[in-house]
Scaffold this motif. Structure first.
Motif, PDB file in Angstrom:
ATOM      1  N   UNK A   1       0.856  -1.180   0.000  1.00 45.90           N
ATOM      2  CA  UNK A   1       0.000   0.000   0.000  1.00 45.90           C
ATOM      3  C   UNK A   1       0.896   1.234   0.000  1.00 45.90           C
ATOM      4  N   UNK A   2       0.284   2.356  -0.299  1.00 41.02           N
ATOM      5  CA  UNK A   2       1.009   3.615  -0.412  1.00 41.02           C
ATOM      6  C   UNK A   2       0.619   4.513   0.749  1.00 41.02           C
ATOM      7  N   UNK A   3       1.589   5.166   1.362  1.00 41.01           N
ATOM      8  CA  UNK A   3       1.303   6.039   2.501  1.00 41.01           C
ATOM      9  C   UNK A   3       0.339   7.152   2.103  1.00 41.01           C
ATOM     10  N   UNK A   4       0.268   7.464   0.813  1.00 42.47           N
ATOM     11  CA  UNK A   4      -0.667   8.500   0.366  1.00 42.47           C
ATOM     12  C   UNK A   4      -2.122   8.029   0.423  1.00 42.47           C
ATOM     13  N   UNK A   5      -2.333   6.763   0.779  1.00 41.98           N
ATOM     14  CA  UNK A   5      -3.669   6.229   1.035  1.00 41.98           C
ATOM     15  C   UNK A   5      -3.691   5.667   2.453  1.00 41.98           C
ATOM     16  N   UNK A   6      -3.611   6.538   3.455  1.00 46.16           N
ATOM     17  CA  UNK A   6      -3.479   6.059   4.840  1.00 46.16           C
ATOM     18  C   UNK A   6      -4.683   5.250   5.309  1.00 46.16           C
ATOM     19  N   UNK A   7      -5.861   5.540   4.797  1.00 46.27           N
ATOM     20  CA  UNK A   7      -7.043   4.802   5.238  1.00 46.27           C
ATOM     21  C   UNK A   7      -6.953   3.330   4.871  1.00 46.27           C
ATOM     22  N   UNK A   8      -6.382   3.040   3.693  1.00 49.90           N
ATOM     23  CA  UNK A   8      -6.220   1.639   3.285  1.00 49.90           C
ATOM     24  C   UNK A   8      -5.251   0.925   4.216  1.00 49.90           C
ATOM     25  N   UNK A   9      -4.199   1.613   4.609  1.00 53.07           N
ATOM     26  CA  UNK A   9      -3.234   1.029   5.536  1.00 53.07           C
ATOM     27  C   UNK A   9      -3.898   0.735   6.874  1.00 53.07           C
TER      28      UNK A   9
ATOM     29  N   UNK B   1       9.801  11.757   0.965  1.00 53.80           N
ATOM     30  CA  UNK B   1       9.421  11.397  -0.397  1.00 53.80           C
ATOM     31  C   UNK B   1       8.007  11.872  -0.738  1.00 53.80           C
ATOM     32  N   UNK B   2       7.370  12.566   0.193  1.00 54.34           N
ATOM     33  CA  UNK B   2       6.035  13.117  -0.022  1.00 54.34           C
ATOM     34  C   UNK B   2       6.150  14.636  -0.076  1.00 54.34           C
TER      35      UNK B   2
ATOM     36  N   UNK C   1      13.793  10.412 -11.535  1.00 48.11           N
ATOM     37  CA  UNK C   1      12.335  10.446 -11.512  1.00 48.11           C
ATOM     38  C   UNK C   1      11.718  10.399 -10.135  1.00 48.11           C
ATOM     39  N   UNK C   2      12.516  10.660  -9.101  1.00 46.84           N
ATOM     40  CA  UNK C   2      12.019  10.611  -7.722  1.00 46.84           C
ATOM     41  C   UNK C   2      12.057  12.021  -7.136  1.00 46.84           C
ATOM     42  N   UNK C   3      10.904  12.512  -6.711  1.00 44.25           N
ATOM     43  CA  UNK C   3      10.806  13.845  -6.127  1.00 44.25           C
ATOM     44  C   UNK C   3      11.001  13.768  -4.622  1.00 44.25           C
ATOM     45  N   UNK C   4      11.843  14.644  -4.107  1.00 47.86           N
ATOM     46  CA  UNK C   4      12.100  14.700  -2.672  1.00 47.86           C
ATOM     47  C   UNK C   4      11.547  15.986  -2.078  1.00 47.86           C
ATOM     48  N   UNK C   5      11.149  15.905  -0.823  1.00 50.22           N
ATOM     49  CA  UNK C   5      10.672  17.078  -0.096  1.00 50.22           C
ATOM     50  C   UNK C   5      11.391  17.203   1.234  1.00 50.22           C
ATOM     51  N   UNK C   6      12.715  17.428   1.173  1.00 49.86           N
ATOM     52  CA  UNK C   6      13.463  17.631   2.415  1.00 49.86           C
ATOM     53  C   UNK C   6      12.885  18.849   3.138  1.00 49.86           C
ATOM     54  N   UNK C   7      12.979  18.848   4.487  1.00 44.22           N
ATOM     55  CA  UNK C   7      12.338  19.909   5.266  1.00 44.22           C
ATOM     56  C   UNK C   7      13.272  20.441   6.349  1.00 44.22           C
ATOM     57  N   UNK C   8      12.968  21.648   6.779  1.00 41.03           N
ATOM     58  CA  UNK C   8      13.699  22.265   7.885  1.00 41.03           C
ATOM     59  C   UNK C   8      13.279  21.617   9.198  1.00 41.03           C
ATOM     60  N   UNK C   9      13.997  21.978  10.255  1.00 46.06           N
ATOM     61  CA  UNK C   9      13.626  21.448  11.571  1.00 46.06           C
ATOM     62  C   UNK C   9      12.191  21.824  11.920  1.00 46.06           C
TER      63      UNK C   9
END
Length: 261
Positions: free
Chosen positions: A127-135, A159-160, A208-216
């Motif tokens: 499953x994909x974390x972008x579908x949390x209800x299925x998980x 990765x989101x 082909x992989x998009x990253x979303x690194x974030x600040x603290x």
């Protein structure tokens, strides 16, 4: 009798985060397209992968020692011993672990390698974390949501992208957990080593992989409504509890364990 569902096809034409991570850890369950991404990353990327695993080991062992015996591991990655269930079942053989990943190759290995101690249980859902209800729907068939659960999101949420609603995803998962549960989170930073972060992001993008690194502050937003366990939100090598301190080293990975009151 219902025919079994067809096994999902493994796409070897595009790199996948789980397989790049496997390559960074020195694994063999990846393809040339994944190696092509990993080989272009700076050496610190391998350090970060190792630091992630070591943090997961310490956090899972500590939680098991506190009596937590249910774990939901989202973004499992290709099994690399010791796996989470092996860590926690050393302390409590009856512990239950549900693994989730969206790469079909993880399912193939999970069927063979994610084998529980007889007293406990392991299960796996593709499953994909972008579908949390299925998980959550599947996890409820294995785990008791009336008792504390540890939700593990190791090196996953970067990765989101912001456009995909990462904070809503984590909120959905955490909201379903009972009081006394924990979130175990590690996340790549954009502010500790900005130039390295930019380089890693660019190389993943070429694959082909998009990253979303974030600040603290961005990582801290995932902890809304939760109580961080000491030492709080720190870098991965800085998070430890009862065991001897890990070797001091720099890291671009934030790590935290937080309790749901």
């Amino acid at each position: 009798m219902t025919a079994p569902s067809p096994r999902p096809r493994i796409d070897t034409s595009q790199a996948h985060p789980a397989r790049v991570y496997d390559w960074l850890l020195g694994g063999k369950d990846n393809y040339p397209v994944d190696e092509a991404v990993g080989a272009q990353l700076p050496p610190e990327a391998r350090d970060a992968a190792r630091q992630n695993r070591e943090f997961m080991h310490r956090a899972a062992a500590w939680l098991a020692a506190q009596g937590v015996d249910q774990f939901l591991d989202v973004g499992t990655g290709i099994p690399t011993a010791p796996n989470l269930h092996q860590i926690v079942q050393r302390t409590n053989p009856a512990a239950k672990v549900v693994y989730t990943d969206n790469d079909p190759i993880v399912l193939r290995h999970a069927e063979a390698l994610l084998v529980s101690a007889p007293e406990g249980a392991t299960d796996y859902i593709q499953a994909d974390v972008r579908d949390p209800e299925a998980i959550l729907e599947h996890a409820r068939t294995i785990l008791d949501f009336d008792r504390p659960i540890a939700l593990s999101l190791i090196a996953l949420m970067h990765f989101i992208s912001d456009e995909q609603g990462p904070y809503d995803i984590v909120s959905t998962l955490v909201s379903a957990l009972p009081s006394g549960s924990h979130l175990v989170l590690s996340h790549a930073s954009s502010d500790l080593f900005p130039e390295l972060s930019a380089q890693v992001t660019a190389e993943y993008a070429k694959g082909g992989i998009t990253l979303g690194f974030r600040t603290r502050d961005g990582v801290n937003r995932f902890l809304e409504g939760l109580e961080p366990v000491a030492p709080g939100l720190v870098t991965a090598p800085e998070w430890f509890r009862d065991e001897p301190a890990p070797a001091a080293e720099s890291s671009g990975i934030y790590a935290v364990v937080a309790r749901k009151p």
